[in-house]
Motif scaffolding. Structure first.
Motif, PDB file in Angstrom:
ATOM      1  N   ARG A   1       5.137  12.640  59.239  1.00 42.22           N
ATOM      2  CA  ARG A   1       5.425  12.198  58.540  1.00 42.22           C
ATOM      3  C   ARG A   1       5.842  11.001  57.528  1.00 42.22           C
ATOM      4  O   ARG A   1       5.106  10.703  58.120  1.00 42.22           O
ATOM      5  CB  ARG A   1       7.098  12.148  58.428  1.00 42.22           C
ATOM      6  N   LEU A   2       6.210  11.284  56.175  1.00 36.31           N
ATOM      7  CA  LEU A   2       5.535  10.384  55.328  1.00 36.31           C
ATOM      8  C   LEU A   2       7.204  10.125  54.340  1.00 36.31           C
ATOM      9  O   LEU A   2       8.480  10.759  54.905  1.00 36.31           O
ATOM     10  CB  LEU A   2       5.371  11.469  53.842  1.00 36.31           C
ATOM     11  N   HIS A   3       7.320   8.487  53.914  1.00 35.91           N
ATOM     12  CA  HIS A   3       8.709   7.881  53.798  1.00 35.91           C
ATOM     13  C   HIS A   3       8.950   8.037  52.419  1.00 35.91           C
ATOM     14  O   HIS A   3       7.972   7.547  51.386  1.00 35.91           O
ATOM     15  CB  HIS A   3       8.897   6.870  53.806  1.00 35.91           C
ATOM     16  N   ALA A   4       9.679   8.766  51.385  1.00 37.31           N
ATOM     17  CA  ALA A   4      10.324   8.441  50.308  1.00 37.31           C
ATOM     18  C   ALA A   4      10.957   7.486  50.352  1.00 37.31           C
ATOM     19  O   ALA A   4      10.852   6.524  51.175  1.00 37.31           O
ATOM     20  CB  ALA A   4      10.754   9.307  49.794  1.00 37.31           C
ATOM     21  N   TYR A   5      11.161   7.212  49.284  1.00 40.54           N
ATOM     22  CA  TYR A   5      12.723   6.054  48.335  1.00 40.54           C
ATOM     23  C   TYR A   5      13.947   5.730  49.416  1.00 40.54           C
ATOM     24  O   TYR A   5      14.007   4.933  50.367  1.00 40.54           O
ATOM     25  CB  TYR A   5      13.342   5.551  47.174  1.00 40.54           C
ATOM     26  N   ASP A   6      14.486   6.766  49.917  1.00 41.69           N
ATOM     27  CA  ASP A   6      15.355   7.420  51.291  1.00 41.69           C
ATOM     28  C   ASP A   6      15.643   8.043  52.025  1.00 41.69           C
ATOM     29  O   ASP A   6      16.399   7.822  53.275  1.00 41.69           O
ATOM     30  CB  ASP A   6      16.644   7.884  49.746  1.00 41.69           C
ATOM     31  N   THR A   7      14.413   8.071  52.408  1.00 46.07           N
ATOM     32  CA  THR A   7      14.230   9.372  53.834  1.00 46.07           C
ATOM     33  C   THR A   7      12.829   9.668  54.329  1.00 46.07           C
ATOM     34  O   THR A   7      11.867   9.516  53.188  1.00 46.07           O
ATOM     35  CB  THR A   7      14.952  10.853  53.796  1.00 46.07           C
TER      36      THR A   7
ATOM     37  N   ALA B   1      14.878   2.266  50.984  1.00 43.73           N
ATOM     38  CA  ALA B   1      16.849   1.673  51.061  1.00 43.73           C
ATOM     39  C   ALA B   1      16.524   1.493  52.535  1.00 43.73           C
ATOM     40  O   ALA B   1      17.208   0.390  52.789  1.00 43.73           O
ATOM     41  CB  ALA B   1      17.501   3.178  50.813  1.00 43.73           C
ATOM     42  N   SER B   2      15.541   1.716  53.571  1.00 38.70           N
ATOM     43  CA  SER B   2      16.015   0.999  55.008  1.00 38.70           C
ATOM     44  C   SER B   2      15.733  -0.369  55.158  1.00 38.70           C
ATOM     45  O   SER B   2      14.145  -0.297  54.417  1.00 38.70           O
ATOM     46  CB  SER B   2      15.286   2.160  55.146  1.00 38.70           C
ATOM     47  N   PRO B   3      16.515  -1.188  55.025  1.00 38.24           N
ATOM     48  CA  PRO B   3      15.559  -2.328  55.588  1.00 38.24           C
ATOM     49  C   PRO B   3      14.622  -2.531  56.912  1.00 38.24           C
ATOM     50  O   PRO B   3      13.726  -3.627  56.576  1.00 38.24           O
ATOM     51  CB  PRO B   3      16.391  -3.576  56.221  1.00 38.24           C
ATOM     52  N   ALA B   4      14.834  -1.410  57.342  1.00 35.83           N
ATOM     53  CA  ALA B   4      13.506  -1.429  58.708  1.00 35.83           C
ATOM     54  C   ALA B   4      12.180  -1.020  57.688  1.00 35.83           C
ATOM     55  O   ALA B   4      10.710  -1.381  58.803  1.00 35.83           O
ATOM     56  CB  ALA B   4      13.670  -0.368  59.498  1.00 35.83           C
ATOM     57  N   LEU B   5      12.261  -0.702  56.548  1.00 32.11           N
ATOM     58  CA  LEU B   5      10.548  -0.054  55.887  1.00 32.11           C
ATOM     59  C   LEU B   5      10.860  -1.754  55.707  1.00 32.11           C
ATOM     60  O   LEU B   5      11.068  -1.757  54.094  1.00 32.11           O
ATOM     61  CB  LEU B   5      10.968   1.012  55.418  1.00 32.11           C
ATOM     62  N   LYS B   6       9.531  -2.303  55.275  1.00 33.45           N
ATOM     63  CA  LYS B   6       8.983  -3.342  54.582  1.00 33.45           C
ATOM     64  C   LYS B   6       8.615  -3.200  53.111  1.00 33.45           C
ATOM     65  O   LYS B   6       8.010  -1.868  52.929  1.00 33.45           O
ATOM     66  CB  LYS B   6       8.069  -4.412  55.321  1.00 33.45           C
TER      67      LYS B   6
END
Length: 266
Positions: A109-115, A40-45
């Motif tokens: 930490r790990l990233h899911a789609y939204d957080t 979701a975040s544009p900062a994550l390619k």
């Protein structure tokens, strides 16, 4: 399934001092792959190449007898819910279980789609008190994600050429026994992924599982995964000198209490 507390005594899946885990249950077990390509975040390619990793792992784990479930681009609530479902399942007929995460990450930490979320949220539901049908059985976690932004330029070495039957009494196990957690890189460091061939770590892991998954103990197998990642790969980005010719080393933490060899599953 709630915490077991101090209830009854479960039957150990292997004899107390057995050298090897019991891999003769009717079924191998469940494998859950969380594959994150977009966020979701544009900062994550977008994680180009992750589907290559996912497909290769899916095929390889199925060949070892696992029942594989793949979930793509889930929000954290979905990750949490599928982990809870897996922990609540009856694993009595299974040898072991595997959870794989393919995603972006930073240290801790790990990233899911939204957080983002802490990695220990993947395994805290599978401790022996919370998931008694997996008590005494291997619980394996493979995480392909960065753990920071540090780069490893490597150190050159000169090559050297050499010239020369019955159940025992009840006993306790720690609730965190029988876990293995393997990361694609060491804490603080970047993890490399090729956009067409997939990540270095998953490529090496799949190669080792295909070649030796039924014959080598998992710690030996992962040692050679480390070797492949360390020696066979180097970044190739001449247009970006700071990222060029960088190295990587995968790592794992073992709380296993026996040797784990998958063997052949009929």
């Amino acid at each position: 399934m709630g915490r077991g507390g101090g209830g009854g005594v479960g039957l150990s899946p292997a004899m107390r001092c057995a050298m090897h885990y019991n891999m003769r249950h009717p079924k191998r077990g469940m494998a859950l792959i969380f594959n994150h390509e977009t966020f979701a975040s544009p900062a994550l390619k977008q994680r180009l190449g992750t589907n290559v990793d996912c497909d290769a792992l899916d095929k390889t784990l199925r060949s070892l007898g696992f029942a594989v479930t793949v979930k793509r681009d889930l929000p954290f609530s979905g990750v949490r819910d599928y982990i809870a479902m897996m922990a609540a399942a009856d694993h009595s007929a299974f040898d072991c279980m595997i959870v794989v995460v393919l995603s972006h990450g930073e240290l801790g930490r790990l990233h899911a789609y939204d957080t983002h979320y802490k990695p220990d949220q993947l395994w805290h539901s599978f401790t022996a008190d919370r998931c008694p049908t997996l008590a005494g059985k291997p619980k394996l976690f493979f995480i392909q994600a960065c753990q920071g932004e540090e780069l490893d330029p490597g150190v050159k070495l000169r090559d050297r050429t050499e010239t020369d039957g019955q159940h025992s009494a009840d006993y306790k196990i720690p609730v965190h026994a029988d876990f293995l957690i393997a990361y694609s890189t060491v804490p603080g460091y970047f993890s490399w992924r090729n956009t067409t061939r997939g990540s270095w770590f998953i490529q090496a892991l799949v190669e080792e599982l295909k070649a030796h998954g039924t014959t080598r103990d998992i710690l030996t197998l992962l040692t050679f995964v480390n070797q492949k990642v360390a020696l066979n790969y180097e970044s190739n980005t001449p247009d970006c000198p700071v990222m060029h010719q960088q190295k990587q080393i995968s790592c794992f933490s073992s709380m296993l209490t026996r040797m784990l060899i998958f063997g052949h599953k009929t």
